[in-house]
Scaffold this motif. Structure first.
Motif, short mmCIF file in Angstrom:
data_model
loop_
_atom_site.label_atom_id
_atom_site.label_comp_id
_atom_site.label_asym_id
_atom_site.label_seq_id
_atom_site.Cartn_x
_atom_site.Cartn_y
_atom_site.Cartn_z
N VAL A 44 0.82 -1.21 0.00
CA VAL A 44 0.00 0.00 0.00
C VAL A 44 0.86 1.27 0.00
N ASN A 45 1.80 1.38 0.92
CA ASN A 45 2.61 2.60 1.02
C ASN A 45 3.49 2.84 -0.20
N PRO A 46 4.20 1.82 -0.74
CA PRO A 46 4.97 2.09 -1.96
C PRO A 46 4.08 2.46 -3.15
N ALA A 47 2.95 1.79 -3.28
CA ALA A 47 2.04 2.12 -4.39
C ALA A 47 1.50 3.53 -4.23
N TYR A 48 1.14 3.91 -3.00
CA TYR A 48 0.66 5.26 -2.77
C TYR A 48 1.75 6.29 -3.05
N SER A 49 2.98 5.99 -2.65
CA SER A 49 4.09 6.92 -2.91
C SER A 49 4.31 7.11 -4.40
N ALA A 50 4.18 6.04 -5.17
CA ALA A 50 4.33 6.14 -6.62
C ALA A 50 3.20 6.95 -7.25
N ILE A 51 1.98 6.69 -6.82
CA ILE A 51 0.83 7.43 -7.36
C ILE A 51 0.93 8.91 -6.99
N LEU A 52 1.27 9.18 -5.75
CA LEU A 52 1.42 10.57 -5.30
C LEU A 52 2.53 11.27 -6.06
N GLY A 53 3.66 10.61 -6.21
CA GLY A 53 4.77 11.21 -6.95
C GLY A 53 4.42 11.49 -8.40
N PHE A 54 3.77 10.54 -9.05
CA PHE A 54 3.37 10.74 -10.44
C PHE A 54 2.43 11.93 -10.57
N ARG A 55 1.48 12.03 -9.64
CA ARG A 55 0.54 13.16 -9.66
C ARG A 55 1.26 14.48 -9.38
N CYS A 56 2.23 14.45 -8.50
CA CYS A 56 2.99 15.67 -8.20
C CYS A 56 3.83 16.11 -9.39
N GLY A 57 4.20 15.17 -10.25
CA GLY A 57 4.97 15.52 -11.44
C GLY A 57 4.23 16.41 -12.41
N ARG A 58 2.92 16.36 -12.39
CA ARG A 58 2.12 17.23 -13.26
C ARG A 58 2.26 18.70 -12.88
N ASP A 59 2.42 18.97 -11.59
CA ASP A 59 2.58 20.34 -11.10
C ASP A 59 3.69 20.34 -10.05
N ALA A 60 4.90 20.05 -10.51
CA ALA A 60 6.03 19.88 -9.59
C ALA A 60 6.38 21.16 -8.86
N GLY A 61 6.14 22.29 -9.45
CA GLY A 61 6.45 23.55 -8.79
C GLY A 61 5.63 23.79 -7.53
N ARG A 62 4.42 23.33 -7.54
CA ARG A 62 3.53 23.54 -6.40
C ARG A 62 3.45 22.33 -5.48
N MET A 63 3.67 21.14 -6.01
CA MET A 63 3.43 19.92 -5.22
C MET A 63 4.69 19.13 -4.91
N TRP A 64 5.87 19.70 -5.10
CA TRP A 64 7.12 18.97 -4.91
C TRP A 64 7.31 18.46 -3.49
N SER A 65 6.72 19.12 -2.54
CA SER A 65 6.95 18.77 -1.13
C SER A 65 6.07 17.61 -0.64
N LEU A 66 5.08 17.21 -1.40
CA LEU A 66 4.19 16.16 -0.92
C LEU A 66 4.87 14.81 -0.70
N PRO A 67 5.83 14.37 -1.53
CA PRO A 67 6.53 13.13 -1.19
C PRO A 67 7.32 13.23 0.12
N VAL A 68 7.87 14.41 0.41
CA VAL A 68 8.57 14.62 1.67
C VAL A 68 7.59 14.56 2.84
N ILE A 69 6.47 15.22 2.69
CA ILE A 69 5.43 15.20 3.73
C ILE A 69 4.94 13.77 3.95
N SER A 70 4.79 13.02 2.87
CA SER A 70 4.36 11.63 2.98
C SER A 70 5.35 10.80 3.78
N ALA A 71 6.64 10.95 3.51
CA ALA A 71 7.66 10.20 4.25
C ALA A 71 7.70 10.61 5.72
N ILE A 72 7.56 11.89 6.00
CA ILE A 72 7.57 12.36 7.39
C ILE A 72 6.34 11.85 8.14
#
Length: 120
Positions: A44-72
Motif C-alpha cells: 500500500v505505502n509504496p504504491a501510494y508513494s508512486a501514485i502521489l509522486g506521479f501526480r505531483c509531477g504534473r505540477d512539480a512547482g507547487r506539489m514537490w513537497s508532498l513526497p517529503v510530507i508523505s515520508a515524514i
C-alpha cells in the motif's frame, strides 16, 4: 483551485500514512495485524508513494513537497504507533521518498512530452 489539489492530497496522505498504521495496530488482532502491517509496508505505502509522486509531477512547482510530507507522516505514524527507537522505519521512509521523487520525475517527463504529440 490548484491549492485545493495540494490540500486534498495532503489529507489523503495523512489518512494513508498516519491513520492506517494506527488503525491496523489498534483494531486488528495480533495475527492479522502483522499480515496487514506487512501489506501496508510492502504494497500500500509504496504504491501510494508512486501514485502521489506521479501526480505531483504534473505540477512539480507547487506539489514537490508532498513526497517529503508523505515520508515524514509515515515516520510519525509508525513511531507513534509502534516503537520510536526502531531505525528500520527510517529506511522505509527513505525508500518511499525515493519512490515518490522518481515517480515525480517520470510524471513530469510524461506530462512534458504528451502536449508535444500531434493528433492526425
Amino acid at each position: 483551485m490548484k491549492n485545493r489539489h495540494v490540500i486534498r492530497w495532503t489529507m489523503i496522505t495523512v489518512v494513508v500514512m498516519l491513520v492506517l498504521p494506527f488503525a491496523v495496530a489498534r483494531l486488528a488482532s495480533e495475527c492479522s495485524g502483522m499480515a496487514l502491517c506487512m501489506m501496508l509496508f510492502f504494497i500500500v505505502n509504496p504504491a501510494y508513494s508512486a501514485i502521489l509522486g506521479f501526480r505531483c509531477g504534473r505540477d512539480a512547482g507547487r506539489m514537490w513537497s508532498l513526497p517529503v510530507i508523505s515520508a515524514i507522516l509515515f515516520l510519525a505514524g509508525t513511531w507513534l504507533t509502534f516503537d520510536i527507537r526502531e531505525i528500520w522505519f527510517v529506511v522505509y521512509a527513505s525508500v518511499y521518498l525515493a519512490i515518490g521523487w522518481i515517480a515525480m520525475v517520470i510524471g513530469k517527463y510524461v506530462t512534458k512530452k504528451v502536449p508535444e504529440q500531434k493528433n492526425y
